[in-house]
Design a protein around this motif. Structure first.
Motif, PDB file in Angstrom:
ATOM      1  N   ILE A   1      10.143   5.371  -0.702  1.00  0.00           N
ATOM      2  CA  ILE A   1      10.087   5.439  -2.098  1.00  0.00           C
ATOM      3  C   ILE A   1      10.208   6.871  -2.518  1.00  0.00           C
ATOM      4  CG2 ILE A   1       8.839   4.741  -4.071  1.00  0.00           C
ATOM      5  CD1 ILE A   1       9.867   2.352  -2.323  1.00  0.00           C
ATOM      6  N   ARG A   2       9.629   7.737  -2.105  1.00  0.00           N
ATOM      7  CA  ARG A   2       9.651   8.858  -2.539  1.00  0.00           C
ATOM      8  C   ARG A   2      11.057   9.603  -2.459  1.00  0.00           C
ATOM      9  NH1 ARG A   2       4.728  11.415  -3.987  1.00  0.00           N
ATOM     10  NH2 ARG A   2       2.795  10.266  -3.390  1.00  0.00           N
ATOM     11  N   GLN A   3      11.773   9.366  -1.383  1.00  0.00           N
ATOM     12  CA  GLN A   3      13.021   9.790  -0.891  1.00  0.00           C
ATOM     13  C   GLN A   3      13.845   9.338  -2.090  1.00  0.00           C
ATOM     14  OE1 GLN A   3      13.623   9.558   3.163  1.00  0.00           O
ATOM     15  NE2 GLN A   3      12.828  11.683   3.578  1.00  0.00           N
TER      16      GLN A   3
ATOM     17  N   LEU B   1       0.812  -0.986  -0.131  1.00  0.00           N
ATOM     18  CA  LEU B   1      -0.171   0.077   0.180  1.00  0.00           C
ATOM     19  C   LEU B   1       0.799   1.237   0.111  1.00  0.00           C
ATOM     20  CD1 LEU B   1      -2.779   1.107   0.069  1.00  0.00           C
ATOM     21  CD2 LEU B   1      -2.628   1.033   2.565  1.00  0.00           C
ATOM     22  N   GLY B   2       1.984   1.172   0.604  1.00  0.00           N
ATOM     23  CA  GLY B   2       3.104   2.493   0.751  1.00  0.00           C
ATOM     24  C   GLY B   2       3.564   2.459  -0.640  1.00  0.00           C
TER      25      GLY B   2
ATOM     26  N   GLN C   1      14.551   1.302  -6.408  1.00  0.00           N
ATOM     27  CA  GLN C   1      14.031   1.828  -5.293  1.00  0.00           C
ATOM     28  C   GLN C   1      13.820   1.044  -4.059  1.00  0.00           C
ATOM     29  OE1 GLN C   1      10.327   2.861  -7.886  1.00  0.00           O
ATOM     30  NE2 GLN C   1      10.711   4.778  -7.589  1.00  0.00           N
ATOM     31  N   LEU C   2      13.426  -0.163  -4.063  1.00  0.00           N
ATOM     32  CA  LEU C   2      13.351  -1.087  -2.868  1.00  0.00           C
ATOM     33  C   LEU C   2      14.658  -1.188  -2.008  1.00  0.00           C
ATOM     34  CD1 LEU C   2      10.731  -3.617  -3.591  1.00  0.00           C
ATOM     35  CD2 LEU C   2      10.518  -1.544  -2.323  1.00  0.00           C
ATOM     36  N   PRO C   3      15.822  -1.358  -2.790  1.00  0.00           N
ATOM     37  CA  PRO C   3      17.218  -1.350  -1.916  1.00  0.00           C
ATOM     38  C   PRO C   3      17.573  -0.172  -1.335  1.00  0.00           C
ATOM     39  CG  PRO C   3      17.247  -2.778  -4.328  1.00  0.00           C
ATOM     40  CD  PRO C   3      16.074  -1.920  -4.209  1.00  0.00           C
ATOM     41  N   LEU C   4      17.431   0.962  -2.216  1.00  0.00           N
ATOM     42  CA  LEU C   4      17.879   2.102  -1.494  1.00  0.00           C
ATOM     43  C   LEU C   4      16.720   2.535  -0.384  1.00  0.00           C
ATOM     44  CD1 LEU C   4      18.627   4.142  -5.040  1.00  0.00           C
ATOM     45  CD2 LEU C   4      20.164   3.400  -3.078  1.00  0.00           C
TER      46      LEU C   4
END
Length: 291
Positions: free
Chosen positions: A180-182, A116-117, A206-209
């Motif tokens: 995710i936005r950052q 959801l996030g 995105q997910l690893p960062l």
């Protein structure tokens, strides 16, 4: 009905509307609620038995080894001493029941919160819809969640688990969206320039960062789940919460302190363990190397 409305003494039957809606839901979807209750109760019983059935010293060794592998020998020593203290206080089985409840509630919360996030981070419309809902979920008193859960699932661990999921989920959604936005837009744009599809960009960039911030959200979910153990015992969840509730009813200071100390030890163990998982992320290790 409008003619009978008195502006000087208004009465909006919101509670009755919600009660009627809850009754309609529980009667209409009774089979679905029963199936969910049976499934969650079965998994909870298996997990609780897996933690409580073996000798306590074997479980302590496993927990300490996990603490040593993920963090340090000092944390492993704290784990061994802390969980042995729980056993010495005769709170072992109740602590394992609480740990099983927290693990299940936190797992369900994370499974719901992270997708959801991510969805909210990728869609402004979803973000605008989800944000006020999360505000409502976080500001509503936690005890209120027990009422519809009790109506839908009856007495036992399952209504406490469901109420805990609703109460603990918002930080996971918020921090996942924030993480995710950052992520640096230039890094994402570089992935697009190399022809990577959105799914691959999400999985490999995105997910690893974003993982350290996401793990912080998971940590908050677990801490909120632990904070619900006493309230969940009010609907028959058992565990350390029932010990605290019983001590409160009898004004038994000794019993309350022992159960509360066991909750603190569980909270510290889970907090440090999740923090260590976040620190082991490649991004976090790279940041430490740069420093």
């Amino acid at each position: 009905m409008l003619l009978a409305f008195d502006p000087a003494n208004p009465r909006l039957p919101l509670g009755e509307w919600v009660a009627e809606a809850t009754e309609w839901l529980t009667s209409t979807f009774e089979v679905a609620f029963d199936a969910v209750k049976a499934g969650l109760a079965q998994v909870y019983d298996v997990l609780s038995g897996a933690l409580g059935a073996p000798p306590f010293w074997l479980v302590i060794i496993v927990f300490a080894a996990l603490a040593w592998w993920l963090r340090s020998w000092r944390f492993a020593l704290f784990t061994a001493v802390g969980f042995y203290l729980i056993r010495a206080l005769d709170q072992w089985l109740t602590a394992m029941d609480t740990l099983a409840l927290v693990i299940m509630a936190a797992t369900v919360s994370v499974v719901l919160a992270i997708p959801l996030g991510i969805w909210a981070a990728r869609s402004e419309t979803v973000s605008h819809v989800v944000r006020p809902v999360l505000d409502f979920m976080q500001t509503m008193p936690a005890m209120v969640y027990l009422i519809p859960s009790l109506a839908a699932f009856g007495i036992g661990a399952v209504p406490g688990m469901v109420a805990t999921v609703v109460f603990a989920m918002p930080p996971g959604v918020r921090l996942t969206e924030l993480a995710i936005r950052q992520v640096d837009p230039e890094v994402v744009e570089a992935g697009r320039a190399f022809g990577s599809p959105p799914g691959r960009i999400l999985r490999q960039i995105q997910l690893p960062l974003a993982l350290p911030t996401i793990m912080a959200g998971v940590n908050q979910v677990i801490m909120l789940a632990l904070s619900m153990v006493v309230l969940a015992s009010m609907v028959g969840a058992g565990g350390l919460g029932s010990e605290v509730l019983s001590a409160l009813g009898r004004v038994d200071v000794a019993r309350g302190v022992e159960a509360g100390l066991a909750v603190v030890i569980l909270a510290i163990y889970l907090d440090r363990l999740l923090s260590s998982l976040g620190d082991r992320a490649p991004v976090a290790r790279a940041a430490r190397l740069r420093d």
